[in-house]
Write a protein that holds these residues in place. Structure first.
Motif, mmCIF file in Angstrom:
data_model
loop_
_atom_site.group_PDB
_atom_site.id
_atom_site.type_symbol
_atom_site.label_atom_id
_atom_site.label_comp_id
_atom_site.label_asym_id
_atom_site.label_seq_id
_atom_site.Cartn_x
_atom_site.Cartn_y
_atom_site.Cartn_z
ATOM 1 N N PHE A 151 0.836 -1.208 0.000
ATOM 2 C CA PHE A 151 0.000 0.000 0.000
ATOM 3 C C PHE A 151 0.869 1.257 0.000
ATOM 4 C CE2 PHE A 151 -2.140 3.327 2.482
ATOM 5 C CZ PHE A 151 -3.229 3.562 1.661
ATOM 6 N N LEU A 152 1.914 1.256 0.809
ATOM 7 C CA LEU A 152 2.785 2.425 0.867
ATOM 8 C C LEU A 152 3.531 2.631 -0.452
ATOM 9 C CD1 LEU A 152 4.234 2.074 4.483
ATOM 10 C CD2 LEU A 152 2.434 3.612 3.687
ATOM 11 N N LEU A 153 3.951 1.528 -1.078
ATOM 12 C CA LEU A 153 4.624 1.652 -2.371
ATOM 13 C C LEU A 153 3.683 2.203 -3.434
ATOM 14 C CD1 LEU A 153 6.796 -1.600 -2.600
ATOM 15 C CD2 LEU A 153 7.608 0.755 -2.421
ATOM 16 N N ILE A 154 2.451 1.721 -3.438
ATOM 17 C CA ILE A 154 1.474 2.208 -4.417
ATOM 18 C C ILE A 154 1.188 3.684 -4.190
ATOM 19 C CG2 ILE A 154 -0.931 2.013 -5.150
ATOM 20 C CD1 ILE A 154 -0.710 -0.982 -4.671
ATOM 21 N N LYS A 155 1.042 4.081 -2.925
ATOM 22 C CA LYS A 155 0.806 5.495 -2.632
ATOM 23 C C LYS A 155 2.001 6.345 -3.037
ATOM 24 C CE LYS A 155 -2.322 6.950 -0.854
ATOM 25 N NZ LYS A 155 -3.580 7.463 -1.465
ATOM 26 N N PHE A 156 3.210 5.782 -2.934
ATOM 27 C CA PHE A 156 4.405 6.514 -3.351
ATOM 28 C C PHE A 156 4.421 6.712 -4.861
ATOM 29 C CE2 PHE A 156 8.800 6.277 -4.950
ATOM 30 C CZ PHE A 156 9.310 7.444 -4.399
ATOM 31 N N PHE A 157 4.159 5.622 -5.613
ATOM 32 C CA PHE A 157 4.166 5.733 -7.071
ATOM 33 C C PHE A 157 2.973 6.530 -7.579
ATOM 34 C CE2 PHE A 157 6.907 1.911 -6.734
ATOM 35 C CZ PHE A 157 7.993 2.399 -7.454
ATOM 36 N N GLN A 158 1.931 6.662 -6.770
ATOM 37 C CA GLN A 158 0.770 7.451 -7.170
ATOM 38 C C GLN A 158 1.151 8.913 -7.379
ATOM 39 O OE1 GLN A 158 -2.796 6.376 -7.598
ATOM 40 N NE2 GLN A 158 -2.381 8.261 -8.713
ATOM 41 N N ASN A 159 2.198 9.352 -6.695
ATOM 42 C CA ASN A 159 2.643 10.742 -6.831
ATOM 43 C C ASN A 159 3.177 11.038 -8.225
ATOM 44 O OD1 ASN A 159 2.002 11.259 -4.097
ATOM 45 N ND2 ASN A 159 4.014 10.503 -3.440
ATOM 46 N N PHE A 160 3.561 9.980 -8.973
ATOM 47 C CA PHE A 160 4.131 10.175 -10.306
ATOM 48 C C PHE A 160 3.144 9.781 -11.400
ATOM 49 C CE2 PHE A 160 7.453 8.982 -7.286
ATOM 50 C CZ PHE A 160 8.295 10.081 -7.368
ATOM 51 N N GLN A 161 1.915 9.444 -11.032
ATOM 52 C CA GLN A 161 0.904 9.042 -11.995
ATOM 53 C C GLN A 161 -0.251 10.032 -11.988
ATOM 54 O OE1 GLN A 161 1.100 6.367 -14.034
ATOM 55 N NE2 GLN A 161 3.058 5.661 -13.201
ATOM 56 N N GLN A 162 -0.763 10.328 -13.163
ATOM 57 C CA GLN A 162 -1.927 11.199 -13.250
ATOM 58 C C GLN A 162 -3.212 10.445 -12.932
ATOM 59 O OE1 GLN A 162 -1.877 13.001 -17.125
ATOM 60 N NE2 GLN A 162 -0.138 14.327 -16.660
ATOM 61 N N GLU A 163 -3.277 9.187 -13.345
ATOM 62 C CA GLU A 163 -4.454 8.368 -13.087
ATOM 63 C C GLU A 163 -4.271 7.599 -11.785
ATOM 64 O OE1 GLU A 163 -7.120 4.859 -15.265
ATOM 65 O OE2 GLU A 163 -5.344 5.732 -16.225
ATOM 66 N N GLU A 164 -5.346 7.427 -11.060
ATOM 67 C CA GLU A 164 -5.287 6.736 -9.783
ATOM 68 C C GLU A 164 -4.970 5.258 -9.972
ATOM 69 O OE1 GLU A 164 -8.899 7.291 -7.644
ATOM 70 O OE2 GLU A 164 -8.313 9.242 -6.860
ATOM 71 N N ILE A 165 -4.024 4.762 -9.182
ATOM 72 C CA ILE A 165 -3.704 3.335 -9.208
ATOM 73 C C ILE A 165 -4.726 2.580 -8.377
ATOM 74 C CG2 ILE A 165 -1.960 1.607 -8.628
ATOM 75 C CD1 ILE A 165 0.170 3.720 -9.069
ATOM 76 N N ILE A 166 -5.033 3.098 -7.212
ATOM 77 C CA ILE A 166 -6.070 2.518 -6.361
ATOM 78 C C ILE A 166 -7.363 3.259 -6.651
ATOM 79 C CG2 ILE A 166 -6.797 2.033 -3.992
ATOM 80 C CD1 ILE A 166 -3.899 2.061 -3.162
ATOM 81 N N LYS A 167 -8.305 2.587 -7.264
ATOM 82 C CA LYS A 167 -9.546 3.215 -7.673
ATOM 83 C C LYS A 167 -10.460 3.406 -6.458
ATOM 84 C CE LYS A 167 -8.254 2.916 -11.966
ATOM 85 N NZ LYS A 167 -7.857 4.099 -12.754
#
Length: 217
Positions: A151-167
């Motif tokens: 979860f923490l890794l996904i939230k970290f990479f979310q900062n570099f993505q325009q679209e949400e990884i976790i919907k």
């Protein structure tokens, strides 16, 4: 006149020999053509197979999958080391054992009933029947730690993505089914989320669900 039969025999022999040689040449030509034709077919199939393989590699899925598998294997070993080498020892000491796996209850003694089992492996080798609740605790801790790290890794990479990884999902205002947070229309009852209930499309009397026509199932 006496030499005529011999000449006829020679001519017959020569004709048969020429016919045999001709048939041998025809067979060689046919075999050569078959080999060339078979080679061309094999070459075309090999070229087509190679082209499909290049398209498959160039698609990007294979490379992404390979990278994902390698990163997944490395990440798994890293998380296991984090759990077994960092979290488990202090927790085991707090519970009175060096390792959580050695927390167990013997419900049936083994061959050496008077033996005091220090480890779970020792008890199992002696044939004892045990409830290894320490392993269950270890597996539960592993699950929560791995989930938290992911979860923490996904939230970290979310900062570099325009679209949400976790919907993110919310409940529909009308049918209360979970839909996407950014959805403008419910996929279950087809209600527009931005319109009040009284201006929604009329409900069809033949619809057993009571959500009107055009329901997306």
């Amino acid at each position: 006149m006496s030499g005529t039969p011999r000449n006829n025999d020679n001519n017959t022999y020569r004709g048969r020999r020429e016919r045999i040689v001709y048939e041998i040449h025809n067979a060689e030509d046919a075999a050569r053509q078959s080999l060339l034709h078979g080679g061309e077919i094999v070459g075309r199939k090999a070229k087509t197979l190679w082209s499909h393989f290049i398209d498959f590699i160039d698609n990007g899925n294979v490379i992404g999958l390979a990278v994902g598998l390698m990163l997944g294997a490395t990440f798994t070993s890293l998380v296991h080391s984090l759990i077994n080498d960092i979290f488990s020892p202090p927790l085991g000491i707090a519970l009175g054992h060096a390792s959580l796996e050695n927390l167990f209850v013997v419900i049936k003694d083994g061959a050496n009933a008077t033996m005091h089992y220090l480890t779970l492996e020792q008890a199992l080798d002696d044939g004892a029947v045990c409830i290894a609740y320490g392993r269950f605790i270890q597996a539960t801790i592993n699950f929560f730690i791995v989930s938290l790290v992911l979860f923490l890794l996904i939230k970290f990479f979310q900062n570099f993505q325009q679209e949400e990884i976790i919907k993110s999902k919310v409940k529909c205002k009308f049918c209360r089914q979970k839909i996407s947070k950014v959805a403008s229309r419910c996929q279950f009852c087809t209600s527009w989320q931005d319109e009040p209930r009284h201006i929604q499309s009329p409900v069809s009397p033949t619809d057993s669900n009571g959500f009107g026509n055009g329901i997306v199932r």
